[in-house]
Design a protein around this motif. Structure first.
Motif, PDB file in Angstrom:
ATOM      1  N   TYR A 174       0.842  -1.202   0.000  1.00 55.44           N
ATOM      2  CA  TYR A 174       0.000   0.000   0.000  1.00 55.44           C
ATOM      3  C   TYR A 174       0.874   1.249   0.000  1.00 55.44           C
ATOM      4  N   PHE A 175       1.934   1.233   0.802  1.00 51.21           N
ATOM      5  CA  PHE A 175       2.827   2.396   0.847  1.00 51.21           C
ATOM      6  C   PHE A 175       3.612   2.537  -0.452  1.00 51.21           C
ATOM      7  N   LEU A 176       3.976   1.433  -1.077  1.00 48.49           N
ATOM      8  CA  LEU A 176       4.654   1.516  -2.367  1.00 48.49           C
ATOM      9  C   LEU A 176       3.767   2.205  -3.388  1.00 48.49           C
ATOM     10  N   CYS A 177       2.493   1.795  -3.433  1.00 51.11           N
ATOM     11  CA  CYS A 177       1.567   2.403  -4.395  1.00 51.11           C
ATOM     12  C   CYS A 177       1.257   3.854  -4.060  1.00 51.11           C
ATOM     13  N   ALA A 178       1.485   4.262  -2.809  1.00 51.01           N
ATOM     14  CA  ALA A 178       1.263   5.650  -2.402  1.00 51.01           C
ATOM     15  C   ALA A 178       2.529   6.479  -2.555  1.00 51.01           C
ATOM     16  N   HIS A 179       3.367   6.119  -3.511  1.00 50.19           N
ATOM     17  CA  HIS A 179       4.653   6.790  -3.699  1.00 50.19           C
ATOM     18  C   HIS A 179       4.471   8.277  -4.020  1.00 50.19           C
ATOM     19  N   PRO A 180       5.363   9.131  -3.513  1.00 55.77           N
ATOM     20  CA  PRO A 180       5.218  10.578  -3.742  1.00 55.77           C
ATOM     21  C   PRO A 180       5.243  10.985  -5.207  1.00 55.77           C
ATOM     22  N   SER A 181       5.781  10.143  -6.090  1.00 58.37           N
ATOM     23  CA  SER A 181       5.812  10.501  -7.507  1.00 58.37           C
ATOM     24  C   SER A 181       4.435  10.441  -8.151  1.00 58.37           C
ATOM     25  N   LEU A 182       3.461   9.859  -7.464  1.00 59.73           N
ATOM     26  CA  LEU A 182       2.107   9.753  -7.986  1.00 59.73           C
ATOM     27  C   LEU A 182       1.207  10.814  -7.362  1.00 59.73           C
ATOM     28  N   THR A 183       0.215  11.260  -8.119  1.00 59.00           N
ATOM     29  CA  THR A 183      -0.820  12.094  -7.519  1.00 59.00           C
ATOM     30  C   THR A 183      -1.649  11.220  -6.568  1.00 59.00           C
ATOM     31  N   PRO A 184      -2.260  11.813  -5.555  1.00 59.18           N
ATOM     32  CA  PRO A 184      -3.061  10.994  -4.628  1.00 59.18           C
ATOM     33  C   PRO A 184      -4.129  10.160  -5.327  1.00 59.18           C
ATOM     34  N   SER A 185      -4.823  10.736  -6.310  1.00 57.17           N
ATOM     35  CA  SER A 185      -5.881   9.984  -6.981  1.00 57.17           C
ATOM     36  C   SER A 185      -5.313   8.805  -7.762  1.00 57.17           C
TER      37      SER A 185
END
Length: 391
Positions: free
Chosen positions: A98-109
């Motif tokens: 879950y934290f990997l997919c929430a990487h800062p390089s991605l927008t929240p959406s």
């Protein structure tokens, strides 16, 4: 075929491939191939170690794809390092994914969409519905997110707020009954609460527990939906309610209010009422005001209209609903309407005595219902009013 087992093993298998060096997008493709193969062969001869079997097959599929790639020479060292088959490590990597997919390089959406699709087990259509966007738009968003994280290191930290949003949406999808993920979302949120000292993490956990406590009473034996006001409160799980309220009170005492704490406060007021008639709707409206200030969400304002209708009468509820007219079905050029707008309007019109309008809106809401159970419930409401009008 045990689909629940496959769903529960998917995050760990995906995490193992990523740790071995597979980029996220390629690892997910390989795991999906392994799942398809499992569906094909397991019914005839299930493996003794399902997780190890999936890891072995997924890794081989990844290697096959790697060898065929134009960058084969740069990856030969990785290909040569295939571990010997054997039992897979008993490590729960789901929250880390879950934290990997929430990487800062991605927008929240994009981060939420990627996690729901790759780790949460939801279909692209279900994710699109949660975000109120067309399925094609969501498919493009997920594809871009997968490309973005394809070279991200597995141990890079992600954003807690985004992980909370993902867990909230996974719970909601599970709670709807379409995909049974509610218990898994609670389990992961408990893990997160043990690792992260933040009132919104506690608020989300409290919210989940309070909603989950009512789950057994939400459906009748025939599978039909039971509205909150008609539920048998004796079937509510008082242990979960007490735990949720205790967690919420400790979070609110820290005076750092967030949207999940506000939602949990509303759920707690419902849970605390001995009967539907004794619900403190005035205080619920006040919490919806706080929630609207925090989120400015049309769904929050829709729910607030229901609460206003209960606290101050249906005319007041309809007036609050009128504030959402820019998003209502009758307004052209504003995109998709707010989900369940027609159902709320029907309920308020019925309470106001306009049974003809209410019956029409119930029927319209049934046509747009996101689940079969909800569609059947709304259809019965429309039929009930039409039958009463023609007696």
């Amino acid at each position: 075929m045990d689909e629940a087992l496959l769903r529960s093993l998917t995050p760990s298998v995906l995490a193992i491939l990523v740790r071995r060096g597979a980029d996220f997008a390629a690892a997910e493709d390989a795991v999906q191939d392994a799942l398809v193969e499992a569906v094909r062969v397991w019914p005839a001869g299930p493996p003794r170690d399902p997780k190890g079997w999936l890891v072995t097959v997924a890794w081989r599929r990844f290697l096959d794809a790697t060898r065929a790639d134009a960058a084969r020479r740069r990856r030969e060292d990785r290909v040569d390092e295939e571990p010997a088959p054997g039992p897979a490590p008993a490590v729960d990597d789901t929250l880390q994914l879950y934290f990997l997919c929430a990487h800062p390089s991605l927008t929240p959406s994009s981060a939420v969409a990627l996690t729901l699709r790759a780790v949460g087990g939801l279909t692209t259509r279900q994710v699109a519905r949660a975000y109120l966007v067309p399925e094609a738009t969501m498919a493009q968003r997920i594809s871009r997110a997968k490309r973005t994280v394809s070279r991200v290191r597995f141990d890079r930290p992600g954003d807690v707020a985004t992980v909370l949003r993902v867990l909230y949406l996974v719970f909601n999808e599970g709670y709807s009954g379409d995909v049974d993920l509610a218990a898994e979302a609670i389990r992961l949120t408990r893990q997160l609460a043990a690792q992260v000292d933040h009132p919104e993490v506690a608020g989300l956990l409290a919210l989940m527990l309070l909603h989950h406590a009512r789950r057994a009473a939400r459906t009748a034996p025939d599978g039909s939906l039971v509205p909150l006001a008609e539920q048998d409160r004796g079937r509510w799980d008082t242990g979960l309610i007490a735990e949720g309220i205790g967690i919420l009170q400790a979070a609110l005492a820290r005076d750092r209010l967030g949207e999940f704490q506000a939602q949990a406060a509303i759920a707690a007021l419902h849970a605390d009422a001995p009967t539907a008639e004794e619900t403190d709707w005035v205080q619920i409206v006040e919490w919806y005001d706080e929630l609207a200030r925090l989120t400015d969400s049309p769904v929050v304002r829709l729910n607030r209209a229901v609460a206003v209708g209960e606290a101050d009468g249906p005319r007041a509820g309809l007036a609050a609903l009128a504030e959402l007219d820019d998003s209502a079905p009758s307004s052209p050029g504003r995109g998709d309407p707010v989900p369940r707008y027609d159902a709320v309007a029907a309920y308020l019109h019925e309470r106001d005595g306009d049974l003809e309008t209410a019956a029409r809106l119930y029927a319209e809401a049934a046509r747009k219902a996101p689940s079969l159970a909800e569609r059947d419930h709304l259809t019965r409401q429309a039929a009930r009013l039409n039958a009463g009008r023609h007696r």
